[in-house]
Design a protein around this motif. Sequence first.
Motif, short mmCIF file in Angstrom:
data_model
loop_
_atom_site.label_atom_id
_atom_site.label_comp_id
_atom_site.label_asym_id
_atom_site.label_seq_id
_atom_site.Cartn_x
_atom_site.Cartn_y
_atom_site.Cartn_z
N ASN A 226 0.79 -1.31 0.03
CA ASN A 226 0.09 -0.02 0.09
C ASN A 226 0.82 1.20 -0.20
OD1 ASN A 226 -2.35 -1.28 0.15
ND2 ASN A 226 -2.28 -1.36 2.31
N ALA A 229 1.89 2.48 3.43
CA ALA A 229 2.74 1.70 4.47
C ALA A 229 4.01 2.06 4.43
CB ALA A 229 2.19 0.40 3.84
N ASP A 230 4.70 1.46 5.24
CA ASP A 230 6.33 1.88 5.46
C ASP A 230 6.88 0.77 4.57
OD1 ASP A 230 8.74 2.07 6.24
OD2 ASP A 230 8.44 1.89 8.48
N ASN A 236 4.57 -5.46 5.49
CA ASN A 236 3.85 -4.63 4.56
C ASN A 236 3.85 -5.15 3.15
OD1 ASN A 236 3.07 -3.04 6.89
ND2 ASN A 236 4.60 -1.77 6.53
#
Length: 316
Positions: A226, A229-230, A236
């Motif tokens: 995403n 996200a990180d 992730n």
Amino acid sequence: MNDWPNPFIEQRADPFILLHEDVYYFIASVPEYDRLELRCAVTLEALPQAAPVIVWRKPEHGPMSKLIWAPELHHINGKWYIYFAAAHTQALDKLNMFQHCMFALECADADPLNGKWVEKGQIKTQFESFCLDATTFSHQGKQWYLWAQKDPNIPGNSNIYLAEMDTPWSIKGEPLRLSKPEFEWECRGFMVNEGPAVITHGEKLFVSYSASATDENYCIGLLWINLAADPTKAENWHKSPQPVFTTSYENKQYGPGHNSFTRTKDGEDVLVYHARNYTEIEGDPLYDPNRHTRLKTIGWDNDGMPVFGTPPADHP
């Protein structure tokens, strides 16, 4: 939908097309693996007829003197950069061909075809091991480096890694391994994840990559995250359990892979890749020159995932 000739540009493997300020730039591996060529055109359709310009030749000896592979052209903070892999003469002398490292060139002039290119040296990573296929992208206000490298401590030929860049020729922090060969289709002939490329769509950032040996087993896999996200957190990231672009025996397109992405002027997303149109390779596949550059428009499904489809058959 566009219907480009197939092959698009003959005998150019590992193709990369950059659309920058309304101009298309093309760079790829040449069959002799001895130089870096650029060509440019105002339209995608004109690239095959555009005259290639040699911007750098390998030296006779030293760390950048053998097997110049998979260059990419990028524009970062007002300057041009070419990333490429090269082997050392001494590595070949020891009959150990695959000891490639990554290197960077910089050009501060406006026109990369006629500007002055300066060698910025090797891009150091966490391992002194086989390393290739670097790309870079801007995301969340940072510049990222994405590449393939062998981890000496685990089985396999190469994995995909991500790190933040400190300068356009250096990284900082601890690199994150995004993917390693684990599925059967990633381990045919060789255990390979290589040739990463980045595209964003909707709320997701995607990383395509190539897997397996460079014969008809070569194919494209997919990772995604995403956008919010990180990217430094492994949890992730997601990985497709199946390849997304594979050999078409019906269309006689074998080993499609080592892709990049570009766009038409109308905003369509375009897959740029190479493939052969035969499987009977004589001798070492590395020195078979007929991995041709090819283009294909890709679509998107209702979940925002890319639809690569099937490699189209050769046609004029």
